[in-house]
Design a protein around this motif. Structure first.
Motif, PDB file in Angstrom:
ATOM      1  N   PHE A  21       0.809  -1.218   0.000  1.00  0.00           N
ATOM      2  CA  PHE A  21       0.000   0.000   0.000  1.00  0.00           C
ATOM      3  C   PHE A  21       0.842   1.267   0.000  1.00  0.00           C
ATOM      4  O   PHE A  21       0.292   2.379  -0.045  1.00  0.00           O
ATOM      5  N   ALA A  22       2.168   1.115   0.041  1.00  0.00           N
ATOM      6  CA  ALA A  22       3.037   2.287  -0.099  1.00  0.00           C
ATOM      7  C   ALA A  22       3.078   2.768  -1.540  1.00  0.00           C
ATOM      8  O   ALA A  22       3.452   3.916  -1.798  1.00  0.00           O
ATOM      9  N   ASN A  23       2.679   1.905  -2.492  1.00  0.00           N
ATOM     10  CA  ASN A  23       2.660   2.320  -3.898  1.00  0.00           C
ATOM     11  C   ASN A  23       1.640   3.419  -4.174  1.00  0.00           C
ATOM     12  O   ASN A  23       1.973   4.413  -4.820  1.00  0.00           O
ATOM     13  N   PRO A  24       0.380   3.302  -3.707  1.00  0.00           N
ATOM     14  CA  PRO A  24      -0.542   4.414  -3.921  1.00  0.00           C
ATOM     15  C   PRO A  24      -0.143   5.691  -3.188  1.00  0.00           C
ATOM     16  O   PRO A  24      -0.520   6.789  -3.606  1.00  0.00           O
ATOM     17  N   VAL A  25       0.624   5.572  -2.103  1.00  0.00           N
ATOM     18  CA  VAL A  25       1.142   6.776  -1.451  1.00  0.00           C
ATOM     19  C   VAL A  25       2.038   7.532  -2.422  1.00  0.00           C
ATOM     20  O   VAL A  25       1.938   8.752  -2.572  1.00  0.00           O
ATOM     21  N   LEU A  26       2.918   6.799  -3.099  1.00  0.00           N
ATOM     22  CA  LEU A  26       3.814   7.420  -4.074  1.00  0.00           C
ATOM     23  C   LEU A  26       3.019   8.112  -5.184  1.00  0.00           C
ATOM     24  O   LEU A  26       3.352   9.241  -5.580  1.00  0.00           O
ATOM     25  N   ALA A  27       1.977   7.455  -5.669  1.00  0.00           N
ATOM     26  CA  ALA A  27       1.158   8.058  -6.729  1.00  0.00           C
ATOM     27  C   ALA A  27       0.532   9.367  -6.267  1.00  0.00           C
ATOM     28  O   ALA A  27       0.514  10.357  -7.016  1.00  0.00           O
TER      29      ALA A  27
ATOM     30  N   VAL B 125       1.671  11.357  -3.873  1.00  0.00           N
ATOM     31  CA  VAL B 125       2.734  12.346  -3.677  1.00  0.00           C
ATOM     32  C   VAL B 125       3.126  12.974  -5.010  1.00  0.00           C
ATOM     33  O   VAL B 125       3.281  14.201  -5.118  1.00  0.00           O
ATOM     34  N   ILE B 126       3.266  12.149  -6.033  1.00  0.00           N
ATOM     35  CA  ILE B 126       3.650  12.667  -7.354  1.00  0.00           C
ATOM     36  C   ILE B 126       2.554  13.565  -7.908  1.00  0.00           C
ATOM     37  O   ILE B 126       2.826  14.685  -8.361  1.00  0.00           O
ATOM     38  N   TYR B 127       1.322  13.098  -7.866  1.00  0.00           N
ATOM     39  CA  TYR B 127       0.213  13.847  -8.452  1.00  0.00           C
ATOM     40  C   TYR B 127       0.049  15.214  -7.801  1.00  0.00           C
ATOM     41  O   TYR B 127      -0.217  16.213  -8.475  1.00  0.00           O
ATOM     42  N   SER B 128       0.225  15.265  -6.486  1.00  0.00           N
ATOM     43  CA  SER B 128       0.006  16.527  -5.762  1.00  0.00           C
ATOM     44  C   SER B 128       1.147  17.518  -5.929  1.00  0.00           C
ATOM     45  O   SER B 128       1.019  18.675  -5.510  1.00  0.00           O
ATOM     46  N   SER B 129       2.263  17.083  -6.543  1.00  0.00           N
ATOM     47  CA  SER B 129       3.423  17.977  -6.641  1.00  0.00           C
ATOM     48  C   SER B 129       3.817  18.296  -8.087  1.00  0.00           C
ATOM     49  O   SER B 129       4.850  18.924  -8.315  1.00  0.00           O
ATOM     50  N   LEU B 130       3.002  17.861  -9.050  1.00  0.00           N
ATOM     51  CA  LEU B 130       3.301  18.156 -10.449  1.00  0.00           C
ATOM     52  C   LEU B 130       3.127  19.636 -10.748  1.00  0.00           C
ATOM     53  O   LEU B 130       2.334  20.331 -10.106  1.00  0.00           O
ATOM     54  N   GLY B 131       3.872  20.116 -11.753  1.00  0.00           N
ATOM     55  CA  GLY B 131       3.768  21.511 -12.149  1.00  0.00           C
ATOM     56  C   GLY B 131       2.657  21.717 -13.154  1.00  0.00           C
ATOM     57  O   GLY B 131       1.737  20.897 -13.282  1.00  0.00           O
ATOM     58  N   GLU B 132       2.731  22.828 -13.870  1.00  0.00           N
ATOM     59  CA  GLU B 132       1.720  23.134 -14.871  1.00  0.00           C
ATOM     60  C   GLU B 132       1.719  22.066 -15.964  1.00  0.00           C
ATOM     61  O   GLU B 132       2.766  21.542 -16.334  1.00  0.00           O
ATOM     62  N   ASN B 133       0.523  21.771 -16.444  1.00  0.00           N
ATOM     63  CA  ASN B 133       0.346  20.736 -17.476  1.00  0.00           C
ATOM     64  C   ASN B 133       0.876  19.383 -17.030  1.00  0.00           C
ATOM     65  O   ASN B 133       1.348  18.575 -17.834  1.00  0.00           O
ATOM     66  N   ASN B 134       0.810  19.147 -15.710  1.00  0.00           N
ATOM     67  CA  ASN B 134       1.235  17.867 -15.125  1.00  0.00           C
ATOM     68  C   ASN B 134       2.694  17.529 -15.453  1.00  0.00           C
ATOM     69  O   ASN B 134       3.032  16.369 -15.730  1.00  0.00           O
TER      70      ASN B 134
ATOM     71  N   THR C  97       8.475  18.162  -7.598  1.00  0.00           N
ATOM     72  CA  THR C  97       8.042  16.770  -7.678  1.00  0.00           C
ATOM     73  C   THR C  97       9.131  15.831  -7.168  1.00  0.00           C
ATOM     74  O   THR C  97       8.874  14.923  -6.377  1.00  0.00           O
ATOM     75  N   VAL C  98      10.349  16.057  -7.636  1.00  0.00           N
ATOM     76  CA  VAL C  98      11.470  15.209  -7.216  1.00  0.00           C
ATOM     77  C   VAL C  98      11.681  15.318  -5.711  1.00  0.00           C
ATOM     78  O   VAL C  98      11.857  14.311  -5.015  1.00  0.00           O
TER      79      VAL C  98
END
Length: 388
Positions: free
Chosen positions: A133-139, A141-150, A156-157
């Motif tokens: 269940f740590a995998n959806p955590v990563l998803a 985290v990435i989604y919430s930190s993307l810049g413009e136009n994803n 993000t890094v």
């Protein structure tokens, strides 16, 4: 009705046990029947959805089964809480199911000990699902930190690296607990070191402005920590049952074979053999080949990055030139050079200075006049060598 004999499963491996029970992680299980038995194994019917499955539990005391459940809960509870705080609902459901089975085992332990063993072991298996269940955590985290136009950005890094550090902290707490109970953590630390190295490289590349490569390494580092946690869970489950005599394995490795392996690979292979993940000489050969392939890929990756850095540093004065910005299509110069070098290497199998020269030639072809890439590079390369 499907019959699963735990004695046979135990002889194969605990991994097979976990896989066979995995579908029970998300649906209620109810044990039926109250009569105790004096047989060495007792079959307990459990209702799964609209069907019934029969589990034949091995000779294991209720106290041993409860100890297993508690140990698995102690190893994974902090991880569950972290996942729940990141709004991973399936982690909350699984933890609650595990707790319900554990409570039922405690309720039955005095009057129906054999069925209590079933509930305790199923509870332990539920707790063992936490690392996945740590995998959806990563998803998230990435989604919430993307810049413009994803788009992937420095933010993000850094968000992935922060999540990796949090996960590693929880993992180390669980590892310390396992060590306090005398469990083998060699393979776990192997994957932790992999995660540390990848995360460190991600930070290095980010500092150099290579966001794409940094992001890729940050993701790989996070995944390595998940692998470490999963390994820890399987090790504790396996070793506990092996120490009780439930799982009996025999060595298939000829004496002295492991000593012939590369030093840094010996401890990993040995731990994976003991953990039941490697079951034959063919598996050992496969792991060695895989390690050689991984090292080759890491060497290639390092060369691509180094050549891309040389190109980008030499051409930094041209980074705003219209002819160059036109072909870069909004990419950072360093990221563009990395992709170009990797493409040339894939097409030509060139390495070293030949790869550098072919990459310069390819870049010159892409800008189609207006810039003398070779001349600009040659005018800057001495300064770059002195700098590096």
């Amino acid at each position: 009705m499907v019959y699963v004999n735990w004695r046979i499963i135990g002889l194969i491996s605990i991994v097979a046990l976990i896989v066979s029970i995995a579908p029970l992680a998300s649906i209620p299980i109810i044990a039926s029947g109250d009569q105790e038995s004096q047989d060495s194994e007792v079959a307990s019917d459990i209702i799964v959805g609209n069907g019934t499955m029969n589990l034949t539990v091995p000779v294991i005391s209720v106290d041993d089964a409860l100890n297993l459940a508690y140990m698995m809960r102690n190893i994974t509870y902090e991880l569950f809480m972290w996942e729940i705080n990141h709004n991973v609902s399936v982690a909350n459901v699984t933890l609650n199911l595990g707790d319900k089975f554990l409570d039922k085992a405690l309720e039955l332990k005095d009057n129906a000990s054999r069925r209590a063993v079933v509930f305790a072991v199923v509870a332990a298996i539920h707790y063992g699902h936490a690392p996945s269940f740590a995998n959806p955590v990563l998803a998230r985290v990435i989604y919430s930190s993307l810049g413009e136009n994803n788009t992937v950005t420095d933010r993000t890094v850094n968000a992935v690296i922060t999540a990796s550090n949090e996960l590693k902290s929880i993992l180390l707490n669980a590892t310390n607990y396992a060590e306090s109970k005398n469990f083998n953590t060699t393979l776990t630390y192997y994957w932790i070191s992999k995660g540390d190295n990848l995360t460190s490289l991600a930070q290095q590349y980010l500092g150099e402005g290579n966001v794409t490569t940094a992001f890729r390494h940050a993701i790989a580092g996070y995944k390595a920590y998940i692998r470490a946690y999963s390994t820890l869970v399987k090790t504790v489950f396996t070793q506990y049952l092996r120490d009780l005599g439930i799982i009996r394995g025999r060595s298939f490795i000829p004496p002295g074979l492991l000593d012939k392996l590369p030093l840094e690979l010996r401890s990993e292979i040995k731990a994976r053999v003991e953990n039941g993940e490697i079951k034959s000489i063919r598996d050992v050969v496969g792991e060695v080949r895989k390690e050689i392939q991984n090292r080759t890929e890491m060497w290639k990756e390092r060369e691509y990055v180094q050549i891309a850095n040389i190109l980008a540093s030499a051409l930094v004065k041209l980074s705003k030139h219209p002819a160059l910005t036109r072909v870069m299509m909004g990419k950072q110069l360093r990221d563009y050079c990395y992709e170009l070098v990797k493409e040339v290497a894939s097409r030509t199998n060139a390495t070293g200075l030949q790869l550098l020269q072919l990459s310069l030639q390819e870049l010159q072809n892409r800008v189609q006049g207006g810039l003398n890439i070779q001349q600009e590079f040659q005018g800057s390369v001495v300064k770059i060598r002195m700098k590096h």
